[in-house]
Design an enzyme around this catalytic site. Structure first.
Site, short mmCIF file in Angstrom:
data_model
loop_
_atom_site.label_atom_id
_atom_site.label_comp_id
_atom_site.label_asym_id
_atom_site.label_seq_id
_atom_site.Cartn_x
_atom_site.Cartn_y
_atom_site.Cartn_z
N ASN A 1 0.87 -1.18 0.00
CA ASN A 1 0.00 0.00 0.00
C ASN A 1 0.91 1.23 0.00
O ASN A 1 2.14 1.11 -0.08
CB ASN A 1 -1.00 -0.04 1.17
N GLY B 1 -7.13 4.17 -6.18
CA GLY B 1 -7.09 3.09 -7.17
C GLY B 1 -5.85 2.22 -7.03
O GLY B 1 -5.17 2.25 -6.00
N ASP C 1 -14.82 -0.19 8.08
CA ASP C 1 -13.67 -0.79 8.76
C ASP C 1 -12.70 -1.29 7.68
O ASP C 1 -13.03 -2.21 6.93
CB ASP C 1 -14.18 -1.96 9.63
N ALA D 1 -8.10 -5.66 6.95
CA ALA D 1 -8.08 -6.83 6.06
C ALA D 1 -8.43 -6.53 4.60
O ALA D 1 -8.51 -7.45 3.79
CB ALA D 1 -8.96 -7.98 6.58
N ALA D 2 -8.61 -5.25 4.26
CA ALA D 2 -8.91 -4.93 2.85
C ALA D 2 -7.73 -5.36 1.96
O ALA D 2 -7.93 -5.93 0.88
CB ALA D 2 -9.17 -3.44 2.70
N GLY D 3 -6.52 -5.09 2.43
CA GLY D 3 -5.33 -5.48 1.66
C GLY D 3 -5.21 -6.99 1.54
O GLY D 3 -4.79 -7.52 0.51
N ASP D 4 -5.60 -7.70 2.60
CA ASP D 4 -5.54 -9.16 2.57
C ASP D 4 -6.56 -9.72 1.58
O ASP D 4 -6.29 -10.67 0.86
CB ASP D 4 -5.80 -9.74 3.96
O1 RIB Z 1 -4.33 -6.97 7.71
C1 RIB Z 1 -5.14 -7.04 8.84
C2 RIB Z 1 -4.52 -7.91 9.88
O2 RIB Z 1 -3.32 -7.31 10.34
C3 RIB Z 1 -5.35 -8.09 11.13
O3 RIB Z 1 -6.25 -9.16 11.04
C4 RIB Z 1 -4.31 -8.24 12.23
O4 RIB Z 1 -4.26 -9.52 12.79
C5 RIB Z 1 -2.98 -7.87 11.58
O5 RIB Z 1 -2.24 -8.98 11.33
#
Ligand code: RIB
Length: 308
Positions: A183, A224, A245, A248-251
């Site tokens: 990011n 973007g 919230d 975890a958007a990146g995940d």
């Molecule tokens: O990317 C989000 C995550 O970062 C959270 O779930 C937290 O555990 C940290 O690892």
């Protein structure tokens, strides 16, 4: 084909506040909840919820958090047989504060994640011949990340690295990475270039390519996604959603990107998948609980908006 995620598993301790506290300030929060998280585990759940056979490799502690984390991964369809229960240490946790805008701060205490080492890569070996991608992040020690990336490259499996949390990387790691997905903040830390817009992001991802990464993708939130692959540049605008919230958007982005690649979609479409999964995730609280199902995801891709 399958996806393998090698990385962290955390229990998230989440406090909601109207705004993030300043240094030295005490604030009254609005609510508190615990949820399953960890960047590695979140990426595994993101891919599994989109229908891919997904293996998670890492460690949890021998405490009740560890059991809770394993159960929740299993419920999401992630294959957990290769997760080690390490009785010598507590599970990883993350203390997270989320403000009204959806913005967050995260402090992790790695626990069992910090004990992941090169020997854990042995549990990758027989999975690699069937894998479409290996997903890595930086919440486990760097020697383990490096060893896993080397193993994947030797097996001809593409490595997708989320350089989060960002820190200086061993120079030899860059050449092992097929796709890197920082990011804005991570891109600045990795390259030393202050990334604030598309122009500076372009400069920074070019620098990552110069270091040996084949495809560099800058996740720029509402600005973007900018991607450089060889001489080619791609830009995908952000989906407009109301963020509650951003955890975890990146995940979600990385999990969906990997699934799209595993399904043979072109890179631009894979980035659109990542951006869509990230956008859906910010509309819900929590990490794994916010990740979209295949059905919700497909509706969103088709209609460009959330079905009510
Ligand atoms: O990317 C989000 C995550 O970062 C959270 O779930 C937290 O555990 C940290 O690892």
């Amino acid at each position: 084909m399958t996806i393998i995620v090698f990385g962290s598993i955390n229990l998230d301790l989440v406090t909601r506040t109207h705004r993030l506290p300043k240094p030295g300030e005490t604030l009254a929060g609005i609510s508190f909840f615990t949820a399953s998280g960890g960047k590695g585990a979140n990426q595994a759940v993101a891919a599994a919820k989109l229908g891919m056979i997904t293996w998670m490799i890492g460690r949890v502690g021998g405490d009740s958090f560890g059991q809770e984390l394993l159960e929740s991964l299993q419920q999401s369809g992630v294959k957990c047989d290769r997760i080690l229960i390490d009785d010598t240490t507590p599970s990883g946790i993350a203390t997270i504060t989320v403000e009204d805008t959806g913005e967050n701060t995260i402090v992790i205490v790695p626990g069992a994640n910090d004990r992941v080492n090169e020997s854990d890569c042995d549990r990758l070996t027989d999975l690699l011949p069937h894998a479409a991608a290996l997903l890595l992040q930086l919440e486990i020690p760097l020697p383990a990340v490096l060893a896993a990336a080397k193993k994947a490259q030797n097996a001809g499996v593409p490595v997708i690295l989320d350089p989060a949390p960002a820190r200086e990387l061993p120079p030899e790691l860059y050449a092992l990475i097929d796709i890197i997905t920082p990011n804005e903040t991570e891109l600045s830390i990795l390259t030393g270039i202050a990334v604030r817009d598309i122009e500076t992001a372009r400069e920074a991802i070019t620098e990552l390519q110069r270091r040996g990464v084949r495809t560099a993708i800058a996740k720029l939130g509402a600005k973007g996604v900018l991607c450089a692959r060889g001489e080619e540049e791609l830009f995908v605008p952000a989906f407009a959603v109301a963020a509650v919230d951003t955890v975890a958007a990146g995940d979600a982005f990385n999990g969906a990107l990997a699934v799209a690649i595993a399904q043979g979609l072109p890179l631009r479409e894979a980035i659109v998948w990542g951006a869509a999964a990230g956008a859906l995730t910010v509309t819900k609280p929590g990490a794994q609980s916010a990740l979209p199902s295949r059905l919700t995801f497909e509706d969103f891709l088709r209609e460009g908006k959330i079905k009510t």
